[in-house]
Design a protein around this motif. Structure first.
Motif, PDB file in Angstrom:
ATOM      1  N   SER A 236       9.059  18.572 -26.504  1.00  0.00           N
ATOM      2  CA  SER A 236       9.988  19.514 -27.123  1.00  0.00           C
ATOM      3  C   SER A 236      10.879  20.212 -26.088  1.00  0.00           C
ATOM      4  N   ARG A 237      10.587  20.025 -24.804  1.00  0.00           N
ATOM      5  CA  ARG A 237      11.412  20.599 -23.738  1.00  0.00           C
ATOM      6  C   ARG A 237      12.102  19.443 -23.007  1.00  0.00           C
ATOM      7  N   LEU A 238      13.413  19.519 -22.896  1.00  0.00           N
ATOM      8  CA  LEU A 238      14.208  18.400 -22.386  1.00  0.00           C
ATOM      9  C   LEU A 238      13.937  18.081 -20.912  1.00  0.00           C
ATOM     10  N   ALA A 239      14.033  19.056 -20.030  1.00  0.00           N
ATOM     11  CA  ALA A 239      13.917  18.777 -18.594  1.00  0.00           C
ATOM     12  C   ALA A 239      12.579  18.134 -18.222  1.00  0.00           C
ATOM     13  N   PRO A 240      11.445  18.704 -18.620  1.00  0.00           N
ATOM     14  CA  PRO A 240      10.187  18.040 -18.287  1.00  0.00           C
ATOM     15  C   PRO A 240      10.046  16.665 -18.949  1.00  0.00           C
ATOM     16  N   SER A 241      10.624  16.506 -20.120  1.00  0.00           N
ATOM     17  CA  SER A 241      10.573  15.205 -20.797  1.00  0.00           C
ATOM     18  C   SER A 241      11.339  14.153 -20.008  1.00  0.00           C
TER      19      SER A 241
ATOM     20  N   TRP B   2       0.829  -1.211   0.000  1.00  0.00           N
ATOM     21  CA  TRP B   2       0.000   0.000   0.000  1.00  0.00           C
ATOM     22  C   TRP B   2       0.865   1.264   0.000  1.00  0.00           C
ATOM     23  N   LEU B   3       1.947   1.234   0.745  1.00  0.00           N
ATOM     24  CA  LEU B   3       2.845   2.387   0.792  1.00  0.00           C
ATOM     25  C   LEU B   3       3.492   2.622  -0.583  1.00  0.00           C
ATOM     26  N   ILE B   4       3.949   1.555  -1.196  1.00  0.00           N
ATOM     27  CA  ILE B   4       4.551   1.661  -2.529  1.00  0.00           C
ATOM     28  C   ILE B   4       3.511   2.128  -3.550  1.00  0.00           C
ATOM     29  N   LEU B   5       2.294   1.617  -3.418  1.00  0.00           N
ATOM     30  CA  LEU B   5       1.227   2.042  -4.324  1.00  0.00           C
ATOM     31  C   LEU B   5       0.939   3.535  -4.160  1.00  0.00           C
ATOM     32  N   ALA B   6       0.903   4.016  -2.936  1.00  0.00           N
ATOM     33  CA  ALA B   6       0.658   5.445  -2.690  1.00  0.00           C
ATOM     34  C   ALA B   6       1.775   6.291  -3.298  1.00  0.00           C
ATOM     35  N   PHE B   7       3.021   5.878  -3.106  1.00  0.00           N
ATOM     36  CA  PHE B   7       4.145   6.610  -3.688  1.00  0.00           C
ATOM     37  C   PHE B   7       4.080   6.582  -5.208  1.00  0.00           C
ATOM     38  N   SER B   8       3.656   5.457  -5.766  1.00  0.00           N
ATOM     39  CA  SER B   8       3.508   5.349  -7.215  1.00  0.00           C
ATOM     40  C   SER B   8       2.427   6.284  -7.726  1.00  0.00           C
ATOM     41  N   GLY B   9       1.380   6.467  -6.935  1.00  0.00           N
ATOM     42  CA  GLY B   9       0.331   7.424  -7.293  1.00  0.00           C
ATOM     43  C   GLY B   9       0.852   8.846  -7.308  1.00  0.00           C
ATOM     44  N   VAL B  10       1.731   9.161  -6.357  1.00  0.00           N
ATOM     45  CA  VAL B  10       2.370  10.487  -6.345  1.00  0.00           C
ATOM     46  C   VAL B  10       3.215  10.657  -7.607  1.00  0.00           C
ATOM     47  N   LEU B  11       3.961   9.628  -7.956  1.00  0.00           N
ATOM     48  CA  LEU B  11       4.779   9.698  -9.174  1.00  0.00           C
ATOM     49  C   LEU B  11       3.912   9.824 -10.422  1.00  0.00           C
ATOM     50  N   GLU B  12       2.708   9.271 -10.373  1.00  0.00           N
ATOM     51  CA  GLU B  12       1.804   9.439 -11.513  1.00  0.00           C
ATOM     52  C   GLU B  12       1.460  10.912 -11.701  1.00  0.00           C
ATOM     53  N   ALA B  13       1.206  11.604 -10.607  1.00  0.00           N
ATOM     54  CA  ALA B  13       0.925  13.043 -10.695  1.00  0.00           C
ATOM     55  C   ALA B  13       2.137  13.798 -11.233  1.00  0.00           C
ATOM     56  N   VAL B  14       3.323  13.356 -10.841  1.00  0.00           N
ATOM     57  CA  VAL B  14       4.549  14.004 -11.327  1.00  0.00           C
ATOM     58  C   VAL B  14       4.684  13.817 -12.827  1.00  0.00           C
ATOM     59  N   TRP B  15       4.518  12.577 -13.301  1.00  0.00           N
ATOM     60  CA  TRP B  15       4.710  12.373 -14.742  1.00  0.00           C
ATOM     61  C   TRP B  15       3.605  13.026 -15.564  1.00  0.00           C
ATOM     62  N   ALA B  16       2.378  13.047 -15.044  1.00  0.00           N
ATOM     63  CA  ALA B  16       1.294  13.697 -15.786  1.00  0.00           C
ATOM     64  C   ALA B  16       1.552  15.201 -15.912  1.00  0.00           C
ATOM     65  N   THR B  17       2.007  15.801 -14.826  1.00  0.00           N
ATOM     66  CA  THR B  17       2.323  17.228 -14.853  1.00  0.00           C
ATOM     67  C   THR B  17       3.505  17.504 -15.777  1.00  0.00           C
ATOM     68  N   ALA B  18       4.535  16.668 -15.680  1.00  0.00           N
ATOM     69  CA  ALA B  18       5.714  16.840 -16.542  1.00  0.00           C
ATOM     70  C   ALA B  18       5.350  16.670 -18.007  1.00  0.00           C
ATOM     71  N   LEU B  19       4.450  15.747 -18.300  1.00  0.00           N
ATOM     72  CA  LEU B  19       4.020  15.541 -19.683  1.00  0.00           C
ATOM     73  C   LEU B  19       3.394  16.816 -20.243  1.00  0.00           C
ATOM     74  N   GLY B  20       2.557  17.454 -19.445  1.00  0.00           N
ATOM     75  CA  GLY B  20       1.959  18.710 -19.885  1.00  0.00           C
ATOM     76  C   GLY B  20       2.985  19.805 -20.092  1.00  0.00           C
ATOM     77  N   LYS B  21       3.975  19.845 -19.212  1.00  0.00           N
ATOM     78  CA  LYS B  21       5.000  20.884 -19.298  1.00  0.00           C
ATOM     79  C   LYS B  21       6.045  20.594 -20.382  1.00  0.00           C
ATOM     80  N   SER B  22       6.075  19.368 -20.887  1.00  0.00           N
ATOM     81  CA  SER B  22       7.075  19.015 -21.904  1.00  0.00           C
ATOM     82  C   SER B  22       6.748  19.595 -23.280  1.00  0.00           C
ATOM     83  N   GLU B  23       5.520  20.083 -23.438  1.00  0.00           N
ATOM     84  CA  GLU B  23       5.074  20.658 -24.711  1.00  0.00           C
ATOM     85  C   GLU B  23       5.351  19.710 -25.875  1.00  0.00           C
ATOM     86  N   GLY B  24       4.787  18.510 -25.761  1.00  0.00           N
ATOM     87  CA  GLY B  24       4.962  17.526 -26.830  1.00  0.00           C
ATOM     88  C   GLY B  24       6.374  16.986 -26.911  1.00  0.00           C
TER      89      GLY B  24
END
Length: 104
Positions: free
Chosen positions: A27-32, A3-25
């Motif tokens: 085209s931006r290296l750091a968010p990608s 459950w703890l690992i699953l919760a942390f994985s859910g946090v990482l999901e929010a990170v990657w979803a946000t980074a995906l939006g900020k990557s602008e397709g």
């Protein structure tokens, strides 16, 4: 521990979803790069948690955590507007995640 690992994985999901939006397709290296690392960790954690937890429960909790945190981040940073209904529905998602944990 699953459950703890699953919760942390859910946090990482929010990170990657946000980074995906900020990557602008991608085209931006750091968010990608953040996207790739967070996605790998998030999926790996979900896979690990699914060793002990039912697939449907694990996936729903993972998505719920990621979705709520993604919306909260967007609201708190001004990326999208807050509304009473939005908050109510986010609370319902959190309640559903807690309920799934309680019945598992």
């Amino acid at each position: 521990m699953s459950w703890l690992i699953l919760a942390f994985s859910g946090v990482l999901e929010a990170v990657w979803a946000t980074a995906l939006g900020k990557s602008e397709g991608f085209s931006r290296l750091a968010p990608s790069l953040v996207f790739v690392v967070a996605l790998s960790g998030s999926m790996g954690g979900l896979a690990y948690a699914m060793r002990d937890l039912p697939t449907g429960t694990a996936y729903t909790v993972w998505v719920g955590i990621g979705a709520v945190l993604t919306v909260l981040y967007a609201v708190l940073t001004g990326g999208e507007p807050a509304s009473a209904l939005k908050i109510i529905f986010l609370v319902l998602v959190v309640g559903s995640v807690i309920g799934l944990k309680a019945v598992s």
